[in-house]
Design an enzyme around this catalytic site. Sequence first.
Site, PDB file in Angstrom:
ATOM      1  N   ALA A  51      -8.624   8.330  -4.695  1.00  0.00           N
ATOM      2  CA  ALA A  51      -9.897   8.997  -4.950  1.00  0.00           C
ATOM      3  C   ALA A  51      -9.740  10.509  -5.034  1.00  0.00           C
ATOM      4  CB  ALA A  51     -10.911   8.626  -3.870  1.00  0.00           C
ATOM      5  N   THR A 107      -2.551   1.432  -4.745  1.00  0.00           N
ATOM      6  CA  THR A 107      -3.048   2.569  -3.977  1.00  0.00           C
ATOM      7  C   THR A 107      -4.383   3.117  -4.486  1.00  0.00           C
ATOM      8  OG1 THR A 107      -2.448   4.814  -3.220  1.00  0.00           O
ATOM      9  CG2 THR A 107      -1.538   4.121  -5.331  1.00  0.00           C
ATOM     10  N   ASP A 153      -1.782  -0.938   5.733  1.00  0.00           N
ATOM     11  CA  ASP A 153      -2.071  -0.421   7.073  1.00  0.00           C
ATOM     12  C   ASP A 153      -3.571  -0.339   7.367  1.00  0.00           C
ATOM     13  OD1 ASP A 153      -2.576   1.753   5.374  1.00  0.00           O
ATOM     14  OD2 ASP A 153      -2.022   3.208   6.909  1.00  0.00           O
ATOM     15  N   TYR A 203      -4.831  13.427   0.795  1.00  0.00           N
ATOM     16  CA  TYR A 203      -4.695  13.899  -0.585  1.00  0.00           C
ATOM     17  C   TYR A 203      -3.312  14.478  -0.866  1.00  0.00           C
ATOM     18  CZ  TYR A 203      -9.525  12.914  -0.008  1.00  0.00           C
ATOM     19  OH  TYR A 203     -10.679  12.259   0.296  1.00  0.00           O
ATOM     20  N   ARG A 222     -11.009  -0.506  -6.792  1.00  0.00           N
ATOM     21  CA  ARG A 222     -10.900   0.225  -5.522  1.00  0.00           C
ATOM     22  C   ARG A 222     -10.873  -0.754  -4.354  1.00  0.00           C
ATOM     23  NH1 ARG A 222     -11.334   5.054  -2.887  1.00  0.00           N
ATOM     24  NH2 ARG A 222     -12.552   5.008  -0.970  1.00  0.00           N
ATOM     25  N   ASP A 256       0.871  -1.162   0.000  1.00  0.00           N
ATOM     26  CA  ASP A 256       0.000   0.000   0.000  1.00  0.00           C
ATOM     27  C   ASP A 256       0.921   1.229   0.000  1.00  0.00           C
ATOM     28  OD1 ASP A 256      -2.202   1.749   0.444  1.00  0.00           O
ATOM     29  OD2 ASP A 256      -1.781   1.688   2.598  1.00  0.00           O
ATOM     30  N   ASP A 270       0.021   5.034   0.993  1.00  0.00           N
ATOM     31  CA  ASP A 270      -0.117   5.962   2.125  1.00  0.00           C
ATOM     32  C   ASP A 270      -0.195   5.204   3.450  1.00  0.00           C
ATOM     33  OD1 ASP A 270      -0.200   8.266   0.438  1.00  0.00           O
ATOM     34  OD2 ASP A 270      -2.246   7.712  -0.100  1.00  0.00           O
TER      35      ASP A 270
HETATM   36 MG   LIG Z   1      -2.821   3.105   3.645  1.00  0.00          MG
END
Ligand SMILES: [Mg+2]
Length: 190
Positions: free
Chosen positions: A56, A53, A136, A22, A110, A11, A13
């Site tokens: 959106a 990732t 995470d 964002y 998604r 992943d 972020d």
């Molecule tokens: Mg994450």
Amino acid sequence: MKHEKKALFLDRDGIINREINYLIRKEDVVFLTGIFELTAAYQSAGYLLVIITNQAGIGRGYYSEEDFKMLTEWIHGEFRKHGINIAATYHCPYHPVNGIGEYRKESPDRKPNPGMILKAIDTYDIDPGSSMFLGDRDTDMQAAFRAGIGERVLYDPEKRETGEQATRIIMDFSEIMPKPDKDFVIPFTG
Ligand SMILES: [Mg+2]
């Protein structure tokens, strides 16, 4: 032969970089401590490295596909400086509620849907069963489970997720550093 490679799916972020809402400016990227060491070790152990990732922010109109592409290329470059090759970053720009125009839709890509992982498996002939996903969020674990990823590692130092589909929960990346092969012997070539 099909499906012979193993991969470490990551992943972005909260795993590669500290999560901020964002993220789009490279000035705001803070790499997580130990992520370069971890990915370098898995690369040495023969794993392909693939980032998966949800983005959106594109669908919401906060930043463009082009902005995201530039940031992604910069991140790949930072890894390259450490001798690490990220094979690809897959992203999903859609959001079922808050996407604007064509971006407002349910997407099989998604997370927690497995679409992005399945595409990577197909493109790179990855064996899902011997691969790992490091994320995470529970949604990462769900996506990985649905794609058949054998090892699903939830990095959750703040214990905010359920860990339901995880095979392992860690507080620190050092817990999953691949162990050097004890039987490894440097061949005698003299
Ligand atoms: Mg994450």
